[in-house]
Motif scaffolding. Structure first.
Motif, PDB file in Angstrom:
ATOM      1  N   LEU A 190       0.833  -1.199   0.000  1.00  0.00           N
ATOM      2  CA  LEU A 190       0.000   0.000   0.000  1.00  0.00           C
ATOM      3  C   LEU A 190       0.869   1.251   0.000  1.00  0.00           C
ATOM      4  CD1 LEU A 190      -2.806   1.289   0.099  1.00  0.00           C
ATOM      5  CD2 LEU A 190      -2.690   1.157   2.600  1.00  0.00           C
ATOM      6  N   SER A 191       1.979   1.195   0.703  1.00  0.00           N
ATOM      7  CA  SER A 191       2.915   2.316   0.708  1.00  0.00           C
ATOM      8  C   SER A 191       3.362   2.653  -0.718  1.00  0.00           C
ATOM      9  CB  SER A 191       4.134   1.963   1.563  1.00  0.00           C
ATOM     10  OG  SER A 191       5.157   2.915   1.409  1.00  0.00           O
ATOM     11  N   CYS A 192       3.669   1.634  -1.496  1.00  0.00           N
ATOM     12  CA  CYS A 192       4.096   1.861  -2.880  1.00  0.00           C
ATOM     13  C   CYS A 192       2.945   2.411  -3.728  1.00  0.00           C
ATOM     14  CB  CYS A 192       4.638   0.572  -3.477  1.00  0.00           C
ATOM     15  SG  CYS A 192       6.249   0.069  -2.810  1.00  0.00           S
ATOM     16  N   GLU A 193       1.748   1.898  -3.502  1.00  0.00           N
ATOM     17  CA  GLU A 193       0.586   2.396  -4.253  1.00  0.00           C
ATOM     18  C   GLU A 193       0.350   3.877  -3.965  1.00  0.00           C
ATOM     19  OE1 GLU A 193      -3.752   1.192  -5.713  1.00  0.00           O
ATOM     20  OE2 GLU A 193      -1.752   0.554  -6.289  1.00  0.00           O
ATOM     21  N   VAL A 194       0.433   4.264  -2.699  1.00  0.00           N
ATOM     22  CA  VAL A 194       0.235   5.660  -2.336  1.00  0.00           C
ATOM     23  C   VAL A 194       1.355   6.522  -2.924  1.00  0.00           C
ATOM     24  CG1 VAL A 194       0.259   7.271  -0.375  1.00  0.00           C
ATOM     25  CG2 VAL A 194      -1.152   5.202  -0.293  1.00  0.00           C
ATOM     26  N   ALA A 195       2.586   6.016  -2.933  1.00  0.00           N
ATOM     27  CA  ALA A 195       3.688   6.763  -3.539  1.00  0.00           C
ATOM     28  C   ALA A 195       3.425   7.014  -5.023  1.00  0.00           C
ATOM     29  CB  ALA A 195       4.999   6.002  -3.354  1.00  0.00           C
ATOM     30  N   VAL A 196       2.885   6.017  -5.707  1.00  0.00           N
ATOM     31  CA  VAL A 196       2.539   6.169  -7.126  1.00  0.00           C
ATOM     32  C   VAL A 196       1.489   7.263  -7.296  1.00  0.00           C
ATOM     33  CG1 VAL A 196       1.378   5.051  -9.075  1.00  0.00           C
ATOM     34  CG2 VAL A 196       3.159   3.830  -7.821  1.00  0.00           C
ATOM     35  N   ILE A 197       0.436   7.192  -6.505  1.00  0.00           N
ATOM     36  CA  ILE A 197      -0.656   8.166  -6.617  1.00  0.00           C
ATOM     37  C   ILE A 197      -0.148   9.581  -6.349  1.00  0.00           C
ATOM     38  CG2 ILE A 197      -2.815   8.911  -5.528  1.00  0.00           C
ATOM     39  CD1 ILE A 197      -3.432   5.890  -5.116  1.00  0.00           C
ATOM     40  N   HIS A 198       0.668   9.719  -5.332  1.00  0.00           N
ATOM     41  CA  HIS A 198       1.215  11.036  -4.993  1.00  0.00           C
ATOM     42  C   HIS A 198       2.074  11.577  -6.129  1.00  0.00           C
ATOM     43  CE1 HIS A 198       3.597  14.064  -2.773  1.00  0.00           C
ATOM     44  NE2 HIS A 198       2.557  14.126  -1.960  1.00  0.00           N
ATOM     45  N   HIS A 199       2.884  10.709  -6.712  1.00  0.00           N
ATOM     46  CA  HIS A 199       3.780  11.127  -7.796  1.00  0.00           C
ATOM     47  C   HIS A 199       2.971  11.510  -9.045  1.00  0.00           C
ATOM     48  CE1 HIS A 199       7.585  11.608  -9.745  1.00  0.00           C
ATOM     49  NE2 HIS A 199       7.419  10.616 -10.585  1.00  0.00           N
ATOM     50  N   LEU A 200       1.953  10.736  -9.370  1.00  0.00           N
ATOM     51  CA  LEU A 200       1.098  11.070 -10.515  1.00  0.00           C
ATOM     52  C   LEU A 200       0.420  12.414 -10.298  1.00  0.00           C
ATOM     53  CD1 LEU A 200      -0.580   7.603 -11.203  1.00  0.00           C
ATOM     54  CD2 LEU A 200       1.144   8.725 -12.627  1.00  0.00           C
ATOM     55  N   ALA A 201      -0.051  12.653  -9.077  1.00  0.00           N
ATOM     56  CA  ALA A 201      -0.737  13.902  -8.772  1.00  0.00           C
ATOM     57  C   ALA A 201       0.215  15.096  -8.909  1.00  0.00           C
ATOM     58  CB  ALA A 201      -1.313  13.852  -7.356  1.00  0.00           C
ATOM     59  N   GLN A 202       1.437  14.931  -8.440  1.00  0.00           N
ATOM     60  CA  GLN A 202       2.418  16.015  -8.581  1.00  0.00           C
ATOM     61  C   GLN A 202       2.645  16.351 -10.055  1.00  0.00           C
ATOM     62  OE1 GLN A 202       5.591  14.112  -6.249  1.00  0.00           O
ATOM     63  NE2 GLN A 202       5.525  15.839  -4.833  1.00  0.00           N
ATOM     64  N   ASP A 203       2.742  15.327 -10.883  1.00  0.00           N
ATOM     65  CA  ASP A 203       3.000  15.571 -12.297  1.00  0.00           C
ATOM     66  C   ASP A 203       1.785  16.192 -12.982  1.00  0.00           C
ATOM     67  OD1 ASP A 203       5.173  14.972 -14.385  1.00  0.00           O
ATOM     68  OD2 ASP A 203       3.336  14.262 -15.375  1.00  0.00           O
ATOM     69  N   LEU A 204       0.576  15.787 -12.587  1.00  0.00           N
ATOM     70  CA  LEU A 204      -0.622  16.390 -13.167  1.00  0.00           C
ATOM     71  C   LEU A 204      -0.718  17.863 -12.813  1.00  0.00           C
ATOM     72  CD1 LEU A 204      -3.234  13.533 -12.646  1.00  0.00           C
ATOM     73  CD2 LEU A 204      -2.360  14.382 -14.837  1.00  0.00           C
ATOM     74  N   CYS A 205      -0.285  18.227 -11.613  1.00  0.00           N
ATOM     75  CA  CYS A 205      -0.255  19.645 -11.251  1.00  0.00           C
ATOM     76  C   CYS A 205       0.695  20.414 -12.167  1.00  0.00           C
ATOM     77  CB  CYS A 205       0.141  19.814  -9.790  1.00  0.00           C
ATOM     78  SG  CYS A 205      -1.194  19.481  -8.609  1.00  0.00           S
ATOM     79  N   LYS A 206       1.828  19.814 -12.485  1.00  0.00           N
ATOM     80  CA  LYS A 206       2.754  20.461 -13.419  1.00  0.00           C
ATOM     81  C   LYS A 206       2.093  20.681 -14.772  1.00  0.00           C
ATOM     82  CE  LYS A 206       6.941  18.520 -11.315  1.00  0.00           C
ATOM     83  NZ  LYS A 206       8.083  17.575 -11.516  1.00  0.00           N
ATOM     84  N   LEU A 207       1.336  19.681 -15.243  1.00  0.00           N
ATOM     85  CA  LEU A 207       0.639  19.824 -16.522  1.00  0.00           C
ATOM     86  C   LEU A 207      -0.392  20.946 -16.460  1.00  0.00           C
ATOM     87  CD1 LEU A 207      -0.002  16.094 -17.574  1.00  0.00           C
ATOM     88  CD2 LEU A 207       1.730  17.668 -18.458  1.00  0.00           C
ATOM     89  N   LEU A 208      -1.100  21.043 -15.333  1.00  0.00           N
ATOM     90  CA  LEU A 208      -2.108  22.091 -15.185  1.00  0.00           C
ATOM     91  C   LEU A 208      -1.483  23.478 -15.137  1.00  0.00           C
ATOM     92  CD1 LEU A 208      -4.468  20.306 -12.662  1.00  0.00           C
ATOM     93  CD2 LEU A 208      -5.175  21.228 -14.893  1.00  0.00           C
ATOM     94  N   LEU A 209      -0.253  23.567 -14.653  1.00  0.00           N
ATOM     95  CA  LEU A 209       0.442  24.861 -14.623  1.00  0.00           C
ATOM     96  C   LEU A 209       1.005  25.235 -15.992  1.00  0.00           C
ATOM     97  CD1 LEU A 209       2.350  24.596 -11.214  1.00  0.00           C
ATOM     98  CD2 LEU A 209       0.397  26.065 -11.739  1.00  0.00           C
ATOM     99  N   GLN A 210       1.172  24.242 -16.853  1.00  0.00           N
ATOM    100  CA  GLN A 210       1.804  24.477 -18.158  1.00  0.00           C
ATOM    101  C   GLN A 210       0.819  24.531 -19.317  1.00  0.00           C
ATOM    102  OE1 GLN A 210       4.490  21.164 -18.286  1.00  0.00           O
ATOM    103  NE2 GLN A 210       5.885  22.012 -16.742  1.00  0.00           N
ATOM    104  N   HIS A 211      -0.387  23.968 -19.123  1.00  0.00           N
ATOM    105  CA  HIS A 211      -1.322  23.840 -20.231  1.00  0.00           C
ATOM    106  C   HIS A 211      -2.706  24.366 -19.868  1.00  0.00           C
ATOM    107  CE1 HIS A 211       1.574  21.405 -22.456  1.00  0.00           C
ATOM    108  NE2 HIS A 211       1.786  20.720 -21.339  1.00  0.00           N
TER     109      HIS A 211
END
Length: 296
Positions: free
Chosen positions: A232-253
């Protein structure tokens, strides 16, 4: 109406969307096999209720009636998805409040289509998003002391979805999660969300909300490390990382006219990097401090 008629009516409103089409992993292979079925029971319940609340043609009255049937099904006879989740919760001693809170959010969607400010948006997320993560933590037997970090992460995921889909939500169901006073202050009406591309003032609002969402992700920074269950720790790390990258996309596009979603390939690459990084931190951190590795 009978339970079977309610089931038919609910089935008629379903979007056909499944866990593979969600922004973030749902009970992926990372989750322990014994935990996957209960998580999927919650997902099927949430998906059915969400499709009711978001249907563009059903009336608010019909939606509320079917959501009430879902609520009743948690405790007894009702739609299959609700009865299955109710049975899972009773068998595992999991609080049904996680399901009832979610239904409250969907009922709110049938009555409220505008939000006043950031605080009212977070209050909505407290019902629509935070119970999802709390349920998953309870399934895994994790400490409820983790709830504040869970709540920050889940609220961030919800707001990312709102920002990604702001044009679609406005056009299809006249629902606006971006606080409308922010639009008014910028000299805009909600119809700006239906344009082919964002007005510069709208883009500034979206980016401001994205930066606030990054603040929520910062509050959840240590969440994955604090979880005992390694998978579960790894799953949450994945979700957190995806969310961080989506925020970058929202700031750029511009979400009104550009893609702010991951392709399957992009998501897979980001997920792999997050899993490897989390597994390494967990392994070497435990060895360094002489701790036992968490449950697998």
């Amino acid at each position: 109406m009978s339970a079977s008629q309610d089931q038919d009516a609910i089935a008629a409103l379903q979007s056909g969307k499944d866990e593979g089409q969600e922004n973030f992993p749902v009970a992926s292979w990372l989750v322990r096999p014994d935990a996957r079925a209960p998580v999927m029971a919650y997902y099927r319940f949430a998906r059915a209720a969400d499709d009711i609340a978001d249907h563009p043609e059903a009336t608010p009255e019909e939606k509320l009636r079917l959501l009430a049937a879902m609520r009743g099904g948690l405790e007894g006879d009702g739609p299959q998805e609700a009865m299955e989740l109710g049975a899972v919760c009773r068998s595992r001693g999991i609080d049904l409040a996680h399901a009832h809170d979610l239904l409250e959010a969907f009922e709110q969607d049938c009555r409220v289509n505008r939000y006043q400010d950031w605080d009212s948006l977070i209050a909505y997320c407290a019902k629509s998003a935070m119970p999802v993560g709390r349920y998953v933590l309870d399934v895994h037997g994790e400490d409820r002391a983790l709830w504040p970090m869970n709540d920050a992460l889940c609220a961030a995921l919800q707001i990312i979805n709102h920002l990604q889909d702001c044009r679609k939500d406005y056009r299809s169901i006249d629902r606006v999660y971006i606080p409308w006073p922010m639009l008014v202050h910028a000299g805009l009406g909600v119809e700006a969300l239906g344009a082919e591309r964002s007005d510069p003032a709208l883009l500034s609002i979206i980016r401001d909300l994205t930066r606030r969402t990054q603040g929520l992700l910062a509050q959840a920074e240590g969440f994955a490390d604090a979880i005992v269950d390694t998978r579960l720790s790894c799953e949450v790390a994945v979700i957190h990382h995806l969310a961080q990258d989506l925020c970058k996309l929202l700031l750029q596009h511009d979400p009104l006219c550009e893609s702010v979603h991951h392709t399957k390939g992009q998501a897979a690459r980001l997920a792999l990097g997050a899993v490897l990084g989390q597994a390494a931190r967990r392994f070497f951190g435990n060895r360094l401090f002489g701790k036992s590795i968490g449950r697998v």
